[in-house]
Design a protein around this motif. Structure first.
Motif, short mmCIF file in Angstrom:
data_model
loop_
_atom_site.label_atom_id
_atom_site.label_comp_id
_atom_site.label_asym_id
_atom_site.label_seq_id
_atom_site.Cartn_x
_atom_site.Cartn_y
_atom_site.Cartn_z
N THR A 105 0.70 -1.21 -0.01
CA THR A 105 0.06 0.06 -0.18
C THR A 105 0.87 1.24 -0.08
O THR A 105 0.52 2.13 -0.44
CB THR A 105 -0.91 0.04 1.34
OG1 THR A 105 -1.64 -1.27 1.13
CG2 THR A 105 -1.94 1.22 1.15
N SER A 151 0.81 4.43 -2.56
CA SER A 151 0.56 5.75 -2.22
C SER A 151 1.72 6.56 -2.73
O SER A 151 1.34 7.67 -3.06
CB SER A 151 0.43 5.60 -0.60
OG SER A 151 -0.73 4.95 -0.09
N PHE A 198 -7.81 1.93 0.86
CA PHE A 198 -6.90 2.74 0.44
C PHE A 198 -6.75 4.15 1.09
O PHE A 198 -7.65 4.81 1.24
CB PHE A 198 -6.73 2.94 -1.12
CG PHE A 198 -5.50 3.50 -1.65
CD1 PHE A 198 -4.46 2.70 -1.92
CD2 PHE A 198 -5.54 4.63 -2.21
CE1 PHE A 198 -3.44 3.21 -2.29
CE2 PHE A 198 -4.45 5.23 -2.66
CZ PHE A 198 -3.33 4.73 -2.67
#
Length: 1020
Positions: free
Chosen positions: A67, A71, A104
């Motif tokens: 993640t 990002s 997310f």
């Protein structure tokens, strides 16, 4: 291995190395990348880590399972999107899927990236949707093009949702909630505007979104200044499209006006007028009079009360003014009378202010003052009319009627019938309906002389028990009487006209009486008069029924009475006479005047009616219901009908009515009708000419004139006619210094009129154009908005009926209702006319009257005296055989002297150069006085000198008209006063030649006054 695969694996290796060395999960969490929160790089790593990657490389990181890596990739895409949006757009679906992932953490960043990509792709609605998802990352304070575009889109969407919410609440449906994210963006925009002092921008959006809380907050933070309150009022009358919400805004304004240290009574009166609240308006006038009584040394409140009354009289309908007068109760306490001998002194008795206000509301003061102004300043050029008369064949009824209209327009309201008195033989050639129009022209010339109106037309009125020679003159005289009392009729005038209407069986006289009743009783909502007109309508006479239908609409103007509409439409469907159907169609349209969305249901019904005449009336209903509003929905309707209806008349009307909607914003009209002016359909082109003329009247707008210029040479005659008339409307009261096109259009009129091969229709338009250019003795303009900027009801109605001259020439006279005097008429607290001066800070030639037409004298060839030779003189001397030889010598010498003198004179005249005129520098200002012409474009240059004794009570002098003046030095004693010059009794008889009455020229109005007394001393 191919080069492509080699490059691919090399790229993967580089990305992996960078990821392993700088961006491993174990080393994240120290300081941010590119200032974006959520991603950090370890110590020692460059702050632009990853900047060497292109967009495709960064996008590839989105496929990573980690993640934090994704990002980081999103953060990098935000820095690249403005430059590499086209590459990013290929993976737009992947970004949108990432945005939809619930877990997310950087969804807002993804939303902002996707929003910008959609923005560059032109999908503004999608861009707005994701901008809302960006939350706080979307900064409304930014000034880049992307943010400004999305904010504009957000405002449009917010306004649309607010309108849908209000509509649902009105219809009783369950409203759909407004997106709170959209509300947040708009709210932040409001906060930004208020913080930066952009109050007008916030008010404009708030009015569209129906956010009265923001409107009030902006006005309060702006200090409730006069300019800000005036802006809100103007915006409410133009931006707000719904009457109910507009009334709510006006009530808010009334509350804010009342909270001011000194309330703005003039603006409050206009709010009461639009709210149709006669009782509150009367209470305000009574309050002003009460304050004036409380302070006898200060006339300001009394002056304000009188000014409010004059403004109301100019803008309000008759029924509203009557209701205000009914609520005002005169009190004997208002009249101050001293005891004893002082009570007999009339000079010490003050007028009752309430009674004076009622008199002002009745219109008596206004029409008398305007008539005096027009009479004093009449600058009509009779040589123009004379030249036109000589160029036209008076035996042609169309030409005769055209010259009658031109003369009436040129002398409208001036009481001058000099041209008619000097051309009785020409006038006597009028016959039938031309005689009707010539007699009715008296009403235009003497418009406003209500005290003597009946005396003016007395010789031509129908006489009971007397069979006159011409029913056309009698019908025209009744129409003339109505025009004299236009919009100011009292009960006696309406009773007189209805009496003649009921006592005759002649449809010509009935036609004139109905038109007179309609124009005199305009907006009076008189039920008795309506019933009399309905009786004439049901007689099913085509000529009388058409006028009755128009008059019924005029009397019930703006009432939106469903009963009257149903009766008129029912008869329109029953009758077989096209003239009656057309009169009723326009009459129904006038009943819906100013009602806006209240007329929508009826418009929707009539626009699909199978009768094209009723569809024609439906179009005029749309124009009158939304007159001056610029309503987008109605404009779209008119444009659609203009290109789709099967009837040429309906299409022509649709284009014409664009002028009614947009006269508040004339600069938009040329662009709007440009393509329509080039239409293959001549009816559409003709409508475009009238739309330009009506909306741009008096502006001298160059863009409109450029559009009309080629249409004055159109191959179709009536298109040329429309262009010539429209050009005159636009250039009224303009001279060559203001518009160089004035001289060209005047010359074009003369050329067309003198051309015997030119079509009759175009020559008719040229003659009308001449009259319109110099209307009212060159002292009036054409305007469908009042001096205060509001819609002028009388002018809109007059223009509507004037456009019907396409079918019926006598209706041309209705254009005079759109004439507005342009001047300053100053009054003091006693309603007298004091003498005072003010300054126009502009070149005098810029606003001067056009120069009069010069008399072109015929060049006469004079015989030159023959030179006398000396030998001839000697021979003649010998032949005389006179006793005295000196006589012969004298004859010889005299002849020689005469010859020498002639030669000397010729030599001197031929050799002498004409003296050059010295150039005199034109002054930059000029001094004007009370009751003088001041053009609308001249008002920004008007100032009152410092220390002037009389100054306007209004805070802003923008348009002149009747203005109450404050006396700043009452201790100086009585001021010099102007006296009325208009003859007290205007005897009639002008049209006697046309009617066979044989009136003498000595009995006509406008006679010169006798010279002042003087002493004659005989000299020796």
């Amino acid at each position: 291995m191919s080069l492509t695969r080699l490059f691919f694996f090399s790229f993967i290796f580089v990305v992996g190395a960078l990821y392993a060395s700088c961006c491993s999960p174990a080393r994240l969490g120290h300081h941010g990348i590119d200032g974006c929160p959520g991603i950090a790089i370890p110590p020692g790593c460059p702050s632009q880590c990853g900047s060497g990657l292109d967009a495709a490389g960064v996008i590839s990181l989105l496929t990573e399972k980690d993640t934090a890596v994704r990002s980081y990739a999103v953060q990098q895409l935000l820095t690249l999107v403005d430059q590499f949006w086209s590459e990013i757009s290929d993976d737009l679906i992947q970004l949108e899927l990432l945005y939809d992932e619930p877990a997310f953490p950087d969804k807002e960043t993804v939303a902002l990236v996707v929003s910008k990509v959609h923005y560059y792709l032109g999908s503004l609605d999608e861009s707005l949707h994701f901008a809302l998802g960006a939350g706080k990352l979307f900064n409304p304070s930014s000034h880049d093009h992307y943010v400004e575009t999305i904010i504009a889109r957000a405002i449009d969407s917010y306004v649309a949702q607010c309108e849908a919410l209000a509509l649902a609440a009105t219809s009783g449906e369950k409203p759909a909630p407004i997106d709170p994210r959209l509300t947040d963006i708009v709210q932040r925009m409001f906060a930004k505007c208020l913080k930066e002092g952009e109050y007008r921008q916030a008010i404009g959006v708030a009015l569209e979104a129906r956010r009265l809380d923001v409107v009030e907050q902006a006005i309060t933070q702006g200090g409730a200044s006069d300019s800000l309150l005036a802006y809100v009022f103007d915006a409410a009358m133009t931006i707000v499209q719904h009457i109910d919400f507009r009334n709510t805004v006006l009530r808010l304004l009334l509350r804010l006006y009342n909270n001011l240290p000194e309330p703005d009574y003039l603006s409050m009166s206009q709010c009461y007028l639009h709210l149709n609240d006669a009782a509150a308006c009367a209470a305000m006038l009574t309050q002003l009079v009460g304050k004036s009584r409380a302070n006898h040394t200060d006339d300001d409140h009394l002056l304000l009360a009188y000014q409010v009354a004059f403004d109301l009289e100019e803008n309000a309908r008759q029924d509203f003014l009557q209701r205000v007068s009914d609520h005002l109760q005169p009190s004997s306490a208002d009249t101050e009378m001293a005891d004893g001998n002082a009570a007999k002194d009339a000079a010490k008795a003050k007028k009752d202010p309430i009674s004076e206000i009622c008199t002002i509301l009745s219109g008596k003061h206004s029409i008398k003052l305007n008539s005096e102004f027009l009479y004093r300043n009449n600058q009509a050029d009779l040589l123009i009319l004379k030249g036109t008369k000589e160029a036209l064949d008076s035996r042609n009824s169309v030409f005769h009627a055209a010259l009658s209209f031109a003369n009436a327009f040129m002398h409208a309201g001036t009481a001058s019938d000099k041209f008619l008195r000097e051309n009785l033989e020409w006038l006597s050639r009028a016959s039938n309906w031309t005689k009707f129009s010539a007699t009715a022209a008296l009403g235009v010339i003497h418009k406003g002389q209500v005290e003597n109106g009946r005396a003016i037309v007395e010789p031509y009125l129908p006489q009971e028990g007397v069979s006159s020679g011409s029913q056309f003159s009698e019908g025209g005289s009744l129409f003339a009487l109505g025009l004299i009392h236009a919009n100011y009729a009292g009960a006696s005038v309406l009773q007189f006209l209805t009496g003649h209407l009921k006592s005759t069986q002649s449809e010509v006289i009935q036609h004139g009486a109905c038109l007179g009743i309609g124009v005199a009783g305009m907006a009076s909502a008189n039920e008795e008069v309506y019933e009399v007109l309905k009786t004439i309508l049901f007689s099913d006479s085509a000529v009388a029924g058409e006028a009755a239908g128009l008059a019924m609409g005029l009397v019930m103007l703006g009432t939106a009475s469903q009963r009257h509409i149903d009766e008129m439409l029912q008869y329109a469907h029953d009758t077989q006479h096209e003239k009656i159907i057309r009169g009723l169609a326009i009459g129904v349209a006038m009943i819906m005047y100013g009602r806006e969305d209240e007329a929508d249901a009826l418009i929707e019904t009539l626009k699909v009616d199978k009768d094209p005449i009723l569809r024609y009336g439906c179009i005029y209903m749309a124009g009158m219901a939304y007159a001056g509003t610029g309503n987008n929905k109605t404009i779209r309707l008119l444009l659609h009908v203009a290109v789709s209806d099967t009837s040429d008349d309906v299409r022509r009307a649709a284009v014409t009515c664009l002028g009614f909607l947009l006269f508040h914003t004339p600069t938009q009209v040329p662009r709007l009708v440009q393509l329509l002016a080039e239409s293959y359909n001549p009816h559409v082109r003709y409508g475009a000419t009238l739309a330009l003329g009506m909306s741009c009247a008096g502006t001298g707008l160059t863009e409109a004139l450029d559009l009309l210029e080629p249409m004055t040479k159109d191959p179709v005659d009536y298109v040329r006619q429309g262009a010539l008339i429209a050009s005159a409307m636009i250039l009224v009261q303009h001279n060559e210094a203001q518009s160089p096109k004035v001289a060209a259009i005047r010359k074009q009129y003369e050329t067309i009129i003198a051309d015997r091969h030119e079509d009759v229709t175009a020559r008719f338009g040229s003659v009308l154009g001449q009259g319109i250019l110099d209307a009212g003795g060159r002292n009036v303009t054409i305007s469908m908005q009042s001096r205060n900027g509001h819609t002028n009801m009388s002018a809109v109605v007059g223009m509507t009926l004037f456009t019907q001259f396409w079918y019926w020439y006598p209706l041309t006279h209705f254009l005079s209702l759109a004439f507005t005097p342009t001047g300053l008429i100053g009054l003091n607290a006693e309603l007298g006319m004091p003498q005072f001066d003010f300054v126009s800070n502009a070149r005098p030639s810029l606003f001067a009257y056009p120069p009069p037409k010069k008399v072109v004298s015929e060049t006469k060839i004079e015989k030159i005296a023959a030179a006398i030779l000396s030998t001839t003189a000697k021979a003649k001397a010998r032949s005389t055989k006179k006793k005295d030889g000196k006589d012969a010598t004298a004859g010889k010498d005299g002849a020689k002297d005469a010859m020498d003198d002639t030669a000397a004179t010729t030599t001197t005249d031929a050799g002498k150069e004409p003296a050059k005129a010295k150039k005199v520098r034109e002054p930059t200002s000029q001094t004007l006085s009370n009751m003088q012409r001041v053009l609308p474009t001249q008002w920004p240059h008007i100032t009152f000198p410092e220390g002037a004794r009389f100054v306007p009570i209004k805070k802003q002098m923008l348009a002149g008209g009747i203005t109450l003046m404050r006396d700043t030095r009452p201790a100086d004693g009585p001021a010099e006063m102007l006296t009325y010059r208009l003859p007290a009794v205007a005897a009639a008889g002008t049209a006697g030649a046309a009617s066979g009455a044989g009136a003498s020229a000595d009995s006509f109005a406008g006679e010169p006054e006798p010279p002042a007394p003087f002493e004659y001393t005989e000299e020796a």
